[in-house]
Design a protein around this motif. Structure first.
Motif, mmCIF file in Angstrom:
data_model
loop_
_atom_site.group_PDB
_atom_site.id
_atom_site.type_symbol
_atom_site.label_atom_id
_atom_site.label_comp_id
_atom_site.label_asym_id
_atom_site.label_seq_id
_atom_site.Cartn_x
_atom_site.Cartn_y
_atom_site.Cartn_z
ATOM 1 N N SER A 175 0.669 9.034 0.955
ATOM 2 C CA SER A 175 1.645 10.022 0.497
ATOM 3 C C SER A 175 2.173 9.697 -0.894
ATOM 4 O O SER A 175 2.608 10.575 -1.620
ATOM 5 N N GLY A 176 2.143 8.431 -1.299
ATOM 6 C CA GLY A 176 2.609 8.060 -2.626
ATOM 7 C C GLY A 176 4.125 8.007 -2.741
ATOM 8 O O GLY A 176 4.853 8.567 -1.900
ATOM 9 N N GLN A 177 4.585 7.338 -3.786
ATOM 10 C CA GLN A 177 6.016 7.232 -4.066
ATOM 11 C C GLN A 177 6.417 8.286 -5.092
ATOM 12 O O GLN A 177 5.719 8.489 -6.089
ATOM 13 N N ASP A 214 3.227 11.615 -8.313
ATOM 14 C CA ASP A 214 3.682 10.423 -7.590
ATOM 15 C C ASP A 214 2.775 9.263 -7.975
ATOM 16 O O ASP A 214 1.957 9.388 -8.897
ATOM 17 N N PHE A 215 2.873 8.133 -7.289
ATOM 18 C CA PHE A 215 2.019 6.991 -7.599
ATOM 19 C C PHE A 215 1.830 6.138 -6.352
ATOM 20 O O PHE A 215 2.603 6.218 -5.395
ATOM 21 N N THR A 216 0.779 5.330 -6.370
ATOM 22 C CA THR A 216 0.495 4.401 -5.278
ATOM 23 C C THR A 216 0.189 3.025 -5.848
ATOM 24 O O THR A 216 0.055 2.854 -7.067
ATOM 25 N N VAL A 225 -2.105 -2.796 -9.225
ATOM 26 C CA VAL A 225 -0.638 -2.756 -9.188
ATOM 27 C C VAL A 225 -0.138 -1.317 -9.287
ATOM 28 O O VAL A 225 0.927 -0.982 -8.762
ATOM 29 N N TYR A 226 -0.924 -0.444 -9.898
ATOM 30 C CA TYR A 226 -0.403 0.904 -10.153
ATOM 31 C C TYR A 226 -1.522 1.925 -10.282
ATOM 32 O O TYR A 226 -2.495 1.717 -11.012
ATOM 33 N N TYR A 227 -1.382 3.023 -9.551
ATOM 34 C CA TYR A 227 -2.278 4.175 -9.685
ATOM 35 C C TYR A 227 -1.407 5.434 -9.738
ATOM 36 O O TYR A 227 -0.778 5.787 -8.746
ATOM 37 N N PRO A 257 0.811 -1.235 0.000
ATOM 38 C CA PRO A 257 0.000 0.000 0.000
ATOM 39 C C PRO A 257 0.836 1.273 0.000
ATOM 40 O O PRO A 257 0.349 2.330 -0.401
ATOM 41 N N ASN A 258 2.110 1.189 0.422
ATOM 42 C CA ASN A 258 2.988 2.361 0.406
ATOM 43 C C ASN A 258 3.732 2.512 -0.916
ATOM 44 O O ASN A 258 4.633 3.334 -1.030
#
Length: 758
Positions: free
Chosen positions: A543-545, A522-524, A371-373, A233-234
């Motif tokens: 917070s997203g990566q 960013d992405f989550t 897998v990706y947002y 989730p992070n």
């Protein structure tokens, strides 16, 4: 097309897709060869790395931000790259992502692939021409302007089911190259190939070397990539440690582990560890059993675990979806190609957990939606002097003055008033910063007011709403924006409203020229990042990566996509909306009671959409439904499919920033500046289009079910709205096709437009 060399191993991805909601840094792309590639962070993209380095040098030699900006623009444009000039957007991103040194945005280059050889069409590429004219190296550097990626998952198997990491397969390939030095090279390991199985070799092929001479190349079977991964989730991403899984599953089968053990320590070599010191894994799929994880078996040919002999039961993947290993914070999209054996990582804990518990991962297919947002943001270009409603010179001067004051304040604590009275020399300031003025006295008064005004110190609670408000205000307070250099990129004018629309709309504008810029912030993973506004307070679900891997203070540029287009702007009359609500309040309260009766639960799914509806109430359904009506009708009248159109909603009930409008414009990737859309905004056409759209909205092929619906769509957030009558392409809608009800437009009892229908 035969891919036999590394320099052919390219995958075509549209540059607009790279910054869409499903693709970008950290996403996994399925290639046409069937393999999976993970998009690397932007500082593995060589053109971004070059731009960042160039700007760093410019900043070292210049302290004036204006000079840095102009020199950066020159250097980037001089090398054939697209410099995106939108200072309002840069200011917003700096604040939103805390990127204090961001200077500019750079367009992603368009690199078309030759279909015959799967290599870039570089010979006549404009970037190559620009590099040549600038005296820069241009031969053999086409890959510098392409997006980098890495294989993921890292596990591959051959036709015999032998399962190894890609680096192990490469080692085997290197040995094969030493056996056949004349016909086999390292670069022929593309796509990843098998040199272990006896059946791997296929034949020798004729090819050409760099000099154009005919040579022989040995061709081998390609490897097959696995398709299961672990997501967090992070935003973290990990391969499944299959040797560890084999041991863990065997111990579970033999009751050596508790029923509550869901593989929490699967990633730990100390707590679980591999099946043996030299695993030789084999992956087999039963042809007799039905499809599913229960028909996939894994075993080790070294230690025999999973073989089904002695005390080593056969192990399949049944129940693998229940795995929940603790996350070790891996970020494989930041892998360095020169040192691919070390995966970057960070500590990973459950967000918003006071106990700082460790986050758990979950199993996913590489092609799964969760897998990706990507979390992106789009900006409509508005010149800074219009956005901030101040002269251009004043904006520049206040930015310089604030910077000077902050530097002085860091050394000596001093108030702004004291600084202005005792340390600031207006005449020297004007001369030193080369500011040309017509009325110095008036400018000094304006600068003093701006600098000392307490508003500068107030943090805006909702920056997104403020950003949209600037755009809305630009259209609302200006009847025309002429085609002059300072406004280049935006041009519009009011139309004469037909009599039947005067009481419903404040204005309708033809936007003859506009620029929209998209970036990825960013992405989550697992769940999309939601932005929720409750009582004016903004909070984000995660917070997203980041899409970059360097320190944020060393980041000077971001990749972006800019599109030119045209559009139509509609501003509703707030007085008419208020009167409509007042006249129909009983019906509207009953109809929308379930959305507006009480604050949505903070744990409910789709909270972001629910809060927008709750905050903006009936106005949201009215304006959003009208937007979809117009897009669907424009599809018939001007030929643009709804996938080529996009809406930009301006809806707010904030008393200080009331917004009641929408912009329909041509979307990214479409040929959207040919006049077809704005021609529909002519006074003699717009009424007819609105009437026809309303007429189409009355009838739906799903009626009476749709008309009488009390909830449909995701989370039941639509009322009388379905694919047959109201929904548009997902890329066209800002709100995921939610918050729609055509009856607020056309119902004969309470519809807003009930009096102008034919």
């Amino acid at each position: 097309m035969k891919v036999l060399k590394q320099n052919q191993y390219n995958q075509g991805v549209g540059k607009y897709k790279l910054l869409s909601s499903t693709s970008g840094v950290g996403s996994i792309i399925t290639t046409k060869l069937g393999s999976y590639v993970l998009i690397s962070d932007i500082h593995k993209w060589k053109f971004i790395k070059w731009v960042n380095s160039k700007i760093e040098n410019i900043r070292t030699n210049n302290t004036d931000d204006r000079r840095v900006y102009e020199l950066s623009k020159y250097e980037i444009s001089n090398r054939g790259l697209e410099f995106i000039d939108d200072q309002r957007f840069i200011k917003f991103i700096k604040s939103e992502k805390n990127l204090e040194n961001l200077v500019c945005l750079v367009g992603i280059p368009h690199m078309a692939l030759n279909e015959s050889f799967n290599t870039p069409n570089w010979k006549n590429h404009p970037i190559k021409t620009a590099l040549k004219n600038a005296g820069e190296q241009y031969d053999g550097v086409s890959s510098h302007y392409m997006i980098s990626g890495t294989h993921f998952p890292k596990w591959f198997k051959n036709s015999d089911g032998e399962l190894k990491l890609i680096r192990e397969w490469l080692t085997i390939w290197e040995k094969e190259c030493r056996k056949y030095p004349d016909t086999l090279k390292l670069e022929n390991f593309a796509p990843p190939r098998d040199a272990l199985s006896k059946k791997a070799f296929i034949r020798e092929l004729n090819s050409k070397n760099e000099d154009g001479n005919t040579i022989k190349i040995r061709e081998y079977k390609t490897l097959e990539q696995t398709n299961l991964i672990l997501i967090c989730p992070n935003g973290h991403l990990s391969d499944i440690p299959w040797a560890n899984y084999l041991r863990w599953k065997t111990e579970k089968y033999l009751r050596l582990r508790s029923d509550e053990d869901k593989g929490q320590n699967l990633m730990s070599s100390e707590m679980v560890g591999p099946c043996c010191s030299n695993p030789k894994l084999k992956w087999t799929e039963s042809k007799t059993k039905s499809e599913g994880y229960g028909s996939i078996y894994i075993e080790c040919n070294s230690c025999g675990l999973g073989s089904g002999s002695d005390n080593k039961p056969k192990i399949n993947l049944e129940g693998i979806n229940s795995l929940e290993p603790y996350c070790i914070g891996q970020k494989p999209w930041e892998l360095d190609s020169e040192n691919p054996s070390i995966t970057p990582y960070e500590n990973c804990f459950i967000r918003n957990d006071n106990k700082n518990g460790r986050e758990k991962m979950r199993i996913a297919l590489v092609t799964a939606n969760n897998v990706y947002y990507a979390n992106g943001f789009s900006s409509l270009f508005i010149p800074m002097h219009i956005a901030e409603n101040k002269p251009k010179e004043l904006i520049e001067a206040i930015n310089i003055l604030e910077k000077k004051y902050i530097k002085y304040f860091e050394r000596t604590a001093i108030t702004k008033n004291e600084y202005w009275r005792t340390k600031f020399d207006f005449n020297d300031f004007i001369i030193d910063n080369d500011i040309n003025l017509e009325n110095e006295g008036l400018f000094r008064t304006q600068l003093e007011s701006e600098f000392l005004n307490n508003k500068n110190n107030i943090e805006i609670s909702d920056k997104h709403e403020e950003y949209r408000w600037q755009e809305y205000r630009c259209f609302s307070i200006h009847s025309i924006l002429p085609d002059v250099e300072i406004n280049k990129g935006l041009r519009f004018k009011d139309i004469q409203l037909p009599n039947e629309l005067v009481n419903l709309f404040k204005k309708i504008q033809q936007v003859e020229e506009l620029r929209v810029t998209n970036v990825q912030l960013d992405f989550t993973r697992v769940k999309p990042k939601e932005r929720i506004v409750v009582n004016g307070e903004v909070r984000e679900s995660s917070s997203g990566q980041n899409i970059f891997s360097i320190d944020s203070k060393e980041l000077f540029t971001l990749p972006a996509n800019e599109t030119l287009g045209e559009g139509l702007f509609f501003e509703f009359s707030n007085e008419s909306i208020d009167r409509w609500i007042s006249d129909n309040i009983v019906v509207l309260e009953n109809r929308f009671e379930k959305y507006l009766k009480e604050l949505p639960s903070h744990n409910s799914q789709g909270l972001s959409s629910k809060m927008k509806i709750y905050n903006n109430k009936y106005k949201h359904f009215l304006i959003h439904s009208f937007s979809h009506l117009m897009m669907r009708e424009l599809e018939f009248s001007c030929g643009y499919p709804t996938a080529s159109l996009k809406e930009r909603l301006y809806i707010s009930t904030n008393p200080e920033k009331q917004m009641s409008g929408l912009l329909i414009y041509t979307a990214e990737g479409s040929e959207g500046s040919m006049g077809g859309l704005i021609s529909q905004g002519e006074p003699e056409k717009i009424l007819e289009i609105i009437k026809k759209g309303l007429e189409r909205s009355i009838d739906c092929s799903s009626d009476p079910l749709c008309w009488e619906s009390d909830g449909q769509g995701i989370f039941d957030l639509n009322l009388s709205a379905c694919f047959s009558c109201s929904l548009v392409a997902e890329t066209a809608c800002e709100e995921m096709n939610l918050g729609l009800d055509r009856r607020v437009l056309v119902d004969e009892d309470f519809g807003y437009f009930k009096n102008i229908q034919t």
